[in-house]
Design a protein around this motif. Structure first.
Motif, PDB file in Angstrom:
ATOM      1  N   GLY A   1      34.083  67.790  59.977  1.00  0.00           N
ATOM      2  CA  GLY A   1      34.987  68.163  60.861  1.00  0.00           C
ATOM      3  C   GLY A   1      34.316  68.925  62.100  1.00  0.00           C
ATOM      4  O   GLY A   1      33.380  69.726  61.636  1.00  0.00           O
TER       5      GLY A   1
ATOM      6  N   LYS B   1      36.930  69.203  57.167  1.00  0.00           N
ATOM      7  CA  LYS B   1      36.434  68.554  56.012  1.00  0.00           C
ATOM      8  C   LYS B   1      35.969  69.384  54.996  1.00  0.00           C
ATOM      9  O   LYS B   1      35.076  70.181  55.106  1.00  0.00           O
ATOM     10  CB  LYS B   1      35.728  67.405  56.338  1.00  0.00           C
TER      11      LYS B   1
ATOM     12  N   GLU C   1      42.618  65.602  59.897  1.00  0.00           N
ATOM     13  CA  GLU C   1      42.230  64.645  60.851  1.00  0.00           C
ATOM     14  C   GLU C   1      43.184  64.263  61.933  1.00  0.00           C
ATOM     15  O   GLU C   1      44.335  64.674  61.892  1.00  0.00           O
ATOM     16  CB  GLU C   1      41.989  63.165  60.004  1.00  0.00           C
TER      17      GLU C   1
ATOM     18  N   THR D   1      30.193  62.909  56.385  1.00  0.00           N
ATOM     19  CA  THR D   1      31.016  63.520  57.577  1.00  0.00           C
ATOM     20  C   THR D   1      31.399  64.927  57.304  1.00  0.00           C
ATOM     21  O   THR D   1      31.530  65.459  56.189  1.00  0.00           O
ATOM     22  CB  THR D   1      32.267  62.454  57.621  1.00  0.00           C
TER      23      THR D   1
ATOM     24  N   SER E   1      40.603  67.137  53.885  1.00  0.00           N
ATOM     25  CA  SER E   1      40.454  66.935  55.407  1.00  0.00           C
ATOM     26  C   SER E   1      41.480  67.012  56.120  1.00  0.00           C
ATOM     27  O   SER E   1      42.652  66.373  55.795  1.00  0.00           O
ATOM     28  CB  SER E   1      39.679  65.651  55.655  1.00  0.00           C
TER      29      SER E   1
ATOM     30  N   SER F   1      44.733  61.065  63.709  1.00  0.00           N
ATOM     31  CA  SER F   1      44.975  59.479  63.698  1.00  0.00           C
ATOM     32  C   SER F   1      46.254  59.385  64.089  1.00  0.00           C
ATOM     33  O   SER F   1      46.916  60.150  65.059  1.00  0.00           O
ATOM     34  CB  SER F   1      45.176  59.310  62.065  1.00  0.00           C
TER      35      SER F   1
ATOM     36  N   TYR G   1      37.854  63.494  62.372  1.00  0.00           N
ATOM     37  CA  TYR G   1      37.784  64.668  61.604  1.00  0.00           C
ATOM     38  C   TYR G   1      37.741  66.021  62.412  1.00  0.00           C
ATOM     39  O   TYR G   1      36.912  66.503  63.091  1.00  0.00           O
ATOM     40  CB  TYR G   1      36.662  64.585  60.610  1.00  0.00           C
TER      41      TYR G   1
ATOM     42  N   ARG H   1      39.729  57.422  62.830  1.00  0.00           N
ATOM     43  CA  ARG H   1      40.152  58.925  62.573  1.00  0.00           C
ATOM     44  C   ARG H   1      39.419  59.865  63.197  1.00  0.00           C
ATOM     45  O   ARG H   1      38.164  59.573  62.896  1.00  0.00           O
ATOM     46  CB  ARG H   1      40.496  59.007  61.130  1.00  0.00           C
TER      47      ARG H   1
ATOM     48  N   GLN I   1      48.091  61.018  51.728  1.00  0.00           N
ATOM     49  CA  GLN I   1      47.976  61.566  53.056  1.00  0.00           C
ATOM     50  C   GLN I   1      49.689  61.922  53.640  1.00  0.00           C
ATOM     51  O   GLN I   1      50.618  61.450  53.084  1.00  0.00           O
ATOM     52  CB  GLN I   1      47.429  60.565  54.220  1.00  0.00           C
TER      53      GLN I   1
ATOM     54  N   TYR J   1      31.884  63.041  62.993  1.00  0.00           N
ATOM     55  CA  TYR J   1      33.100  63.444  63.141  1.00  0.00           C
ATOM     56  C   TYR J   1      34.065  62.345  63.521  1.00  0.00           C
ATOM     57  O   TYR J   1      35.328  62.483  63.316  1.00  0.00           O
ATOM     58  CB  TYR J   1      32.990  64.303  64.337  1.00  0.00           C
TER      59      TYR J   1
END
Length: 299
Positions: A281, A78, A85, A279, A83, A87, A75, A73, A129, A63
């Motif tokens: 979330g 995802k 996230e 990975t 995703s 950040s 998650y 970051r 992003q 995660y």
């Protein structure tokens, strides 16, 4: 000419590098030494620099990721291509007595931006992003809301390896990013507002406003062999379209920053990393847990 040729060779590395093995550990730690040169504040014509040792810790979990490939970051949700996230970013504080444009004004605070970002992943190398970051300013014991920063960014990532001296292998990681930033009036006031009490010759009163802030092009490269790694990064920011270009504190349309560092890894986990493809979330995990519970038979 020699410097230009070296730069061209470095930029071409990602196109000739072979794919890197993902046999990295779940976590590792070490000690580094870094140097950074950066503008005093956005659109300043004066620069500050820092050189200091620092501890390092990288984690490559299911995660949470905090490493030289993905940055920091967490998650939240995802899928294969998208995703959600958490950040962030930030800016160093400034002693205004050390900057000619801001001399006699209040010192600039430490600014920390953070929040959700929506990311579209394409082919494992490209990322798109968009992030509405909430901003907080901290100075001494005073912590206050600092408006919002809206960031949109396109990033190209690469990994690879190339032969090194003495039959060694140099592992390579790098990113190139282009971003655009806009900010609220509260955020802009931190850097471009001039109150009546701060007016002097060459520094007229100015009321900062919300709007477009900057475009930014950045480049980052890491070369690692064994337990050692060398880092280099540079960025150029363009403020020529800034909504507050008429502020007397807007001193330069362009800021160029760069930094380099060395890290030595002292320890690592025996457990291997979770590959980026595996990975997920925390929302994914919660939904899977709820589905599993409904499938448990009643006795």
């Amino acid at each position: 000419m020699r410097t230009f040729l070296v730069l061209v060779m470095v930029l071409l590395v990602p196109f000739f590098a072979k794919a890197e093995d993902d046999g990295r550990p779940l976590w590792d730690w070490g000690i580094g030494l870094g140097y950074v040169r950066y503008a005093d504040y956005p659109a300043s014509d004066e620069y500050s620099q820092i050189m200091l040792p620092f501890p390092t810790f990288q984690y490559r979990g299911e995660y949470l990721r905090a490493d030289d490939r993905e940055g920091g970051r967490a998650y939240l949700f995802k899928t294969d291509s998208w995703s959600l996230e958490f950040s962030g970013s930030g800016r160093f504080p400034l002693d205004s007595s050390k900057n000619k444009a801001r001399f006699g004004m209040e010192d600039l605070p430490l600014v920390v931006n953070g929040g959700p970002q929506l990311v579209y992943h394409s082919g494992g190398t490209w990322e798109f992003q968009i992030a509405p970051f909430f901003s907080v300013a901290a100075k001494n014991d005073d912590i206050r809301a600092n408006g919002m920063l809206l960031k949109t960014q396109v990033t190209y990532r690469w990994e690879g390896e190339t032969p090194g001296p003495l039959d060694s292998t140099i592992l390579i990681t790098g990113t190139t990013s282009f971003e655009m930033n806009a900010a609220s009036s509260d955020y802009m006031k931190t850097y471009y507002e001039v109150d009546s009490r701060d007016v002097r010759a060459g520094r007229a009163e100015y009321d900062a406003k919300a709007g477009f802030l900057s475009t930014n092009l950045s480049y980052y490269q890491r070369f690692a062999a064994g337990r050692s790694a060398v880092y280099f990064g540079a960025s150029i920011s363009d403020y020529s379209w800034s909504a507050n270009r008429q502020s007397p504190l807007h001193k330069s349309d362009y800021n160029v920053g760069w930094g380099l560092g060395y890290i030595y890894q002292f320890g690592e986990s025996a457990k291997p990393m979770v590959s980026p493809e595996d990975t997920q979330g925390v929302i994914n995990r919660y939904r899977q847990h709820r589905r599993d519970q409904r499938l448990i038979p009643l006795e």
